[in-house]
Design an enzyme around this catalytic site. Sequence first.
Site, short mmCIF file in Angstrom:
data_model
loop_
_atom_site.label_atom_id
_atom_site.label_comp_id
_atom_site.label_asym_id
_atom_site.label_seq_id
_atom_site.Cartn_x
_atom_site.Cartn_y
_atom_site.Cartn_z
CG HIS A 13 -1.87 1.15 1.26
ND1 HIS A 13 -3.21 0.97 1.48
CD2 HIS A 13 -1.70 2.49 1.08
CE1 HIS A 13 -3.83 2.14 1.44
NE2 HIS A 13 -2.93 3.08 1.21
CG HIS A 15 -0.72 7.07 -1.04
ND1 HIS A 15 -1.93 7.24 -1.68
CD2 HIS A 15 -1.00 6.39 0.09
CE1 HIS A 15 -2.89 6.69 -0.97
NE2 HIS A 15 -2.35 6.17 0.12
CE LYS A 99 -7.82 2.10 -0.82
NZ LYS A 99 -6.62 2.59 -0.22
CG HIS A 136 -9.93 4.53 3.23
ND1 HIS A 136 -8.74 5.20 3.37
CD2 HIS A 136 -10.72 4.96 4.24
CE1 HIS A 136 -8.80 6.01 4.42
NE2 HIS A 136 -10.00 5.88 4.97
CG HIS A 174 -5.01 2.32 5.77
ND1 HIS A 174 -6.36 2.26 6.03
CD2 HIS A 174 -4.90 2.99 4.60
CE1 HIS A 174 -7.02 2.85 5.06
NE2 HIS A 174 -6.15 3.31 4.18
O1 DOR Z 1 -3.50 9.36 5.63
C1 DOR Z 1 -3.82 9.05 4.50
N1 DOR Z 1 -3.24 9.60 3.42
N2 DOR Z 1 -4.77 8.16 4.36
C2 DOR Z 1 -5.28 7.87 3.16
O2 DOR Z 1 -6.18 7.06 3.09
C3 DOR Z 1 -4.81 8.57 1.95
C4 DOR Z 1 -3.47 9.09 2.12
C5 DOR Z 1 -3.08 10.10 1.06
O3 DOR Z 1 -3.31 9.84 -0.12
O4 DOR Z 1 -2.52 11.12 1.42
ZN ZN Z 2 -3.39 5.07 1.49
#
Ligand code: DOR
Ligand code: ZN
Length: 346
Positions: A13, A15, A99, A136, A174
């Site tokens: 997971h 980003h 997702k 999520h 998460h």
């Molecule tokens: O804290 C987070 N940041 N939770 C998420 O679900 C998305 C992520 C983000 O893309 O910044």
């Molecule tokens: Zn995330």
Amino acid sequence: MRKIKIHKPDDWHLHLRDGDLLKLVLPHTVKDFGRALIMPNLVPPVITTSDAESYRREIMDALDKDIDFQPFMTLYLTEDTDPRDVEDGIAKGVVKAVKLYPAGATTNSSSGVRDFSKINETLAILSTNNVPLCVHGEVVDGHVDIFDRETEFIQRVLIPIHKDFPELKIVLEHITTQDAIDFVLNTPDNIAATITVHHLVINRNHLFKSGIRPHYFCLPIAKREVHRQSLVKAATSGNANFFLGTDSAPHTIGTKESACGCAGIFTAPVAMAILAHVFENEDALDKLEGFTSLSGAEFYGVAPNQSFLTLRKEKAPIKFPASIAENELEVSIFDPEFDLNWKVID
Ligand code: DOR
Ligand code: ZN
């Protein structure tokens, strides 16, 4: 044990963002991780197979040529997602998972799902093809307390989806609560959960220690200490249905230190050092490889990475920078507020 050699970890997971931010953060994942499941909440989101192909190309172009790293792509599920396109993406080998963001639950989730009955056809395709739905898991209703949103989601949305699609592989992402752990423990092996690095080391008090601490703000929000302790137990238990998804989520310092700061914690540079610390504290270093490198791969149906990672415990604490920066972009690195002595040496 002063040294530990494990199959190279995967981050299930992650980003990575796009553009200059992608270029800034990518090296910090590829140094320790062989593969990662890339989250699709860009602006605009990665909705179609064609979007995922272009995003994958952008990531590959941003990689140094001699680096061996594989991004696994996800699609962002909307109420208008074309199930045929999902099927094509799976058949082409582009789509590793889909997702589900409840609309409004987190960063860039406004195109997510409001009416869960509208995604049934896509869920049936995922189930038939053995492709995971990554979730999520938070309800978005304003009247539900922010600390109860995960628990409520499990009852109200996840249990019904699991009942309607009992064979569907689901990853509850998460996780932050005992309730989520119990859900995984009490369901068959097609239900798994990822656990982040930060939720293993912070509880909700960290958010308010002597003031408001935007760099500890993420979603789902950190819960009480008892939940953190349960997460540590689950992660270090050796149960293969709990594995690593860092949710490393970079935001620039300006967007975090703001009247309405973004949710997201950037942990990639320190993830493995912190995990070694946490597992050592639990006397569970022998379970680290399962959590970071084996269990997730097995769930997603891929062999472990061929290469290895070695960590060594140093006498003196490792000094990590407080942030990384390039031109106008600066991103804070997660500070666990304890010394880190484990270093990736190879
Ligand atoms: O804290 C987070 N940041 N939770 C998420 O679900 C998305 C992520 C983000 O893309 O910044
Ligand atoms: Zn995330």
